[in-house]
Every structure is written in structure tokens, then in C-alpha cells.
Scaffold this motif. Structure first.
Motif, PDB file in Angstrom:
ATOM      1  N   ASP A   8     -47.012   2.645 -14.837  1.00 46.26           N
ATOM      2  CA  ASP A   8     -47.975   1.694 -14.680  1.00 46.26           C
ATOM      3  C   ASP A   8     -48.775   1.171 -15.978  1.00 46.26           C
ATOM      4  OD1 ASP A   8     -48.010   1.593 -11.647  1.00 46.26           O
ATOM      5  OD2 ASP A   8     -48.764   3.615 -11.842  1.00 46.26           O
ATOM      6  N   LEU A   9     -49.015   0.173 -16.136  1.00 47.57           N
ATOM      7  CA  LEU A   9     -49.759  -0.464 -17.256  1.00 47.57           C
ATOM      8  C   LEU A   9     -51.207  -0.443 -16.603  1.00 47.57           C
ATOM      9  CD1 LEU A   9     -50.633  -1.557 -19.903  1.00 47.57           C
ATOM     10  CD2 LEU A   9     -49.612  -3.802 -19.237  1.00 47.57           C
ATOM     11  N   ARG A  49     -46.675  -2.668 -12.487  1.00 46.19           N
ATOM     12  CA  ARG A  49     -45.812  -1.484 -12.279  1.00 46.19           C
ATOM     13  C   ARG A  49     -44.382  -1.513 -12.042  1.00 46.19           C
ATOM     14  NH1 ARG A  49     -46.350   3.407  -7.764  1.00 46.19           N
ATOM     15  NH2 ARG A  49     -47.680   4.225  -9.216  1.00 46.19           N
ATOM     16  N   ARG A  50     -43.672  -0.742 -12.812  1.00 42.73           N
ATOM     17  CA  ARG A  50     -42.418  -0.899 -12.693  1.00 42.73           C
ATOM     18  C   ARG A  50     -41.822   0.474 -12.442  1.00 42.73           C
ATOM     19  NH1 ARG A  50     -39.973  -3.996 -18.261  1.00 42.73           N
ATOM     20  NH2 ARG A  50     -41.676  -5.612 -18.087  1.00 42.73           N
ATOM     21  N   ALA A  91     -48.960   4.760 -18.340  1.00 40.72           N
ATOM     22  CA  ALA A  91     -48.758   5.804 -17.616  1.00 40.72           C
ATOM     23  C   ALA A  91     -47.611   5.976 -16.949  1.00 40.72           C
ATOM     24  CB  ALA A  91     -50.074   5.990 -16.726  1.00 40.72           C
ATOM     25  N   SER A  92     -47.101   7.133 -16.993  1.00 40.53           N
ATOM     26  CA  SER A  92     -45.737   7.538 -16.125  1.00 40.53           C
ATOM     27  C   SER A  92     -45.805   8.989 -16.042  1.00 40.53           C
ATOM     28  CB  SER A  92     -44.645   6.715 -16.782  1.00 40.53           C
ATOM     29  OG  SER A  92     -43.547   6.884 -15.970  1.00 40.53           O
ATOM     30  N   ARG A  98     -37.907   5.718 -20.295  1.00 41.31           N
ATOM     31  CA  ARG A  98     -37.434   4.312 -20.253  1.00 41.31           C
ATOM     32  C   ARG A  98     -38.381   3.216 -19.841  1.00 41.31           C
ATOM     33  NH1 ARG A  98     -32.880   6.616 -17.541  1.00 41.31           N
ATOM     34  NH2 ARG A  98     -33.060   4.926 -15.957  1.00 41.31           N
ATOM     35  N   LEU A  99     -39.004   3.535 -18.629  1.00 43.84           N
ATOM     36  CA  LEU A  99     -40.218   2.523 -18.070  1.00 43.84           C
ATOM     37  C   LEU A  99     -41.340   2.268 -18.908  1.00 43.84           C
ATOM     38  CD1 LEU A  99     -39.893   3.855 -14.555  1.00 43.84           C
ATOM     39  CD2 LEU A  99     -39.361   1.588 -15.376  1.00 43.84           C
TER      40      LEU A  99
END
Length: 217
Positions: free
Chosen positions: A210-211, A201-202, A182-183, A81-82
């Protein structure tokens, strides 16, 4: 489940598991072959509804229908989801999905206008499932078997990698992309960025995405 895993298997599978894990087992009722479907529910992620073929999409949402088959990923996990949330904020361009699993992110990328979209996975089953799900969703995805830490990687403008933290860190120095979503790791994990920097970051439910952007030398 409660810090462990629920595994449906037979006696041979239980024996293999006991070689590596502490196992508590119990017999279950018939029909377990289909009962796993109860764990997979559709979710809304931005403009998309991501869910299995046995559920109806939410009204007004763009459907991504995912049958996980033998591959990992149905869209419901927090890291997926993120990653998809961040992906929806990027300008569409070429994209590489590292560890494509069941194809959720690659298919969403096509629907967002990214092209070409390439999916790679070390598991041949994942490649097959990604291609099958892409066809169901009318998405043109070039999925292929590839070891992202050993083989030469396709050059794209953007990449996504929803994989373990250790894999992300090993991937960064050899990834020929300008940006990476990235996750696959926890909120308290601090990535070693190896020539990249974090733009955003989420987090949700203790997980993080992270983007990242490559440093300009």
C-alpha cells in the motif's frame, strides 16, 4: 514450502526448532552450505534487476547486487517487488527504510535519487549486511540499529516498511513521515490506518503493498 519452512541446521538447531514447531527431519547430502544459493535468482522490477552476485544482470537493466548474508531479503519476494514498484513512482526526497534487511529498498532508493536514505533494523546483522551491500552498489546509505517501535525515528518525507502487518499498524502512529510504502502482509489483510489513508494498493500472488499518506488535521 507447502505451507511450512525448509530449514538447514544441525542436531542442536533441530532440538531448538522442536521446542516451537512440529518438525519433520531428514539427512541431506554434503554441500548444503552452498545449496541455498539455488533458491535466489535475479528478478527484474521496473528499471532494476535485483539479484545475487553469482548471477548476471539482465541486459539493459540497472543492477542492484544483493548478497543476503545473514539478513532477510534478496529482492525476489512478492512484497519486495511490490514495494519497489510503488517506490519507483514517487518523487525522490528523504527516505527511511524501516526493517532494512539486506538493503534492497534502501539501495534502490539511492539509485532513484532519494537523499538522504536511512535504513534501520533491530537486527545488527541486517545493518552490517545493508552497509556491505550499499558499498558494493556504490550507494550512500546511513544504516543503523534501531527498534522502530520503541526508539525515536528519524524524520523523513517518505518511509518504506516491508514488515509484518502488526508492525506496520504499530508503526503508523509514531512514524514522522508524510508518505509510507508498506508491505509484508497478505492481500486479504485490512490495515488499521491510525490517521493515514490509502492512495494505492497493489497485489500479486496473494500479497499486498500500500501507498499510504498521513491525514491532514
Amino acid at each position: 514450502m507447502d505451507g511450512g519452512f525448509a530449514v538447514y541446521t544441525d542436531a542442536d538447531g533441530e532440538r531448538v526448532l522442536r521446542e516451537h514447531f512440529e518438525v519433520e527431519s531428514r539427512a541431506i547430502a554434503g554441500g548444503w552450505e552452498d545449496s541455498w544459493r539455488e533458491f535466489h535468482r535475479g528478478v527484474e522490477i521496473g528499471r532494476f534487476w535485483v539479484g545475487p552476485p553469482w548471477e548476471e544482470a539482465s541486459p539493459g537493466a540497472e543492477a542492484i547486487v544483493i548478497d543476503p548474508g545473514r539478513a532477510f531479503g534478496t529482492g525476489g519476494h512478492a512484497t519486495t517487488r511490490l514495494t519497489l514498484e510503488l517506490l519507483q513512482e514517487l518523487r525522490p526526497t528523504s527516505l527511511l527504510d524501516v526493517g532494512c534487511g539486506s538493503g534492497v529498498l534502501a539501495i534502490a532508493a539511492v539509485k532513484l535519487g532519494f537523499t538522504p536514505v536511512i535504513g534501520i533494523d533491530i537486527d545488527e546483522s541486517a545493518v552490517e549486511v545493508t552497509l556491505a551491500n550499499a558499498e558494493v552498489n556504490g550507494a550512500q546509505v546511513d544504516a543503523r540499529r534501531c527498534d522502530a517501535l520503541r526508539d525515536e525515528l528519524p524524520e523523513t518525507e517518505v518511509a518504506v516498511a516491508n514488515v509484518a502487518r502488526e508492525v506496520v499498524e504499530q508503526l503508523l502512529p509514531r512514524l514522522p513521515a508524510r508518505r509510507l510504502v508498506a508491505s509484508g502482509y497478505l492481500e486479504h489483510d485490512d490495515l488499521e490506518l491510525h490517521g493515514w489513508h490509502r492512495i494505492e494498493r497493489r497485489t500479486v500472488d496473494g500479497w499486498a503493498a500500500d501507498l499510504l499518506e498521513r491525514d491532514v488535521s
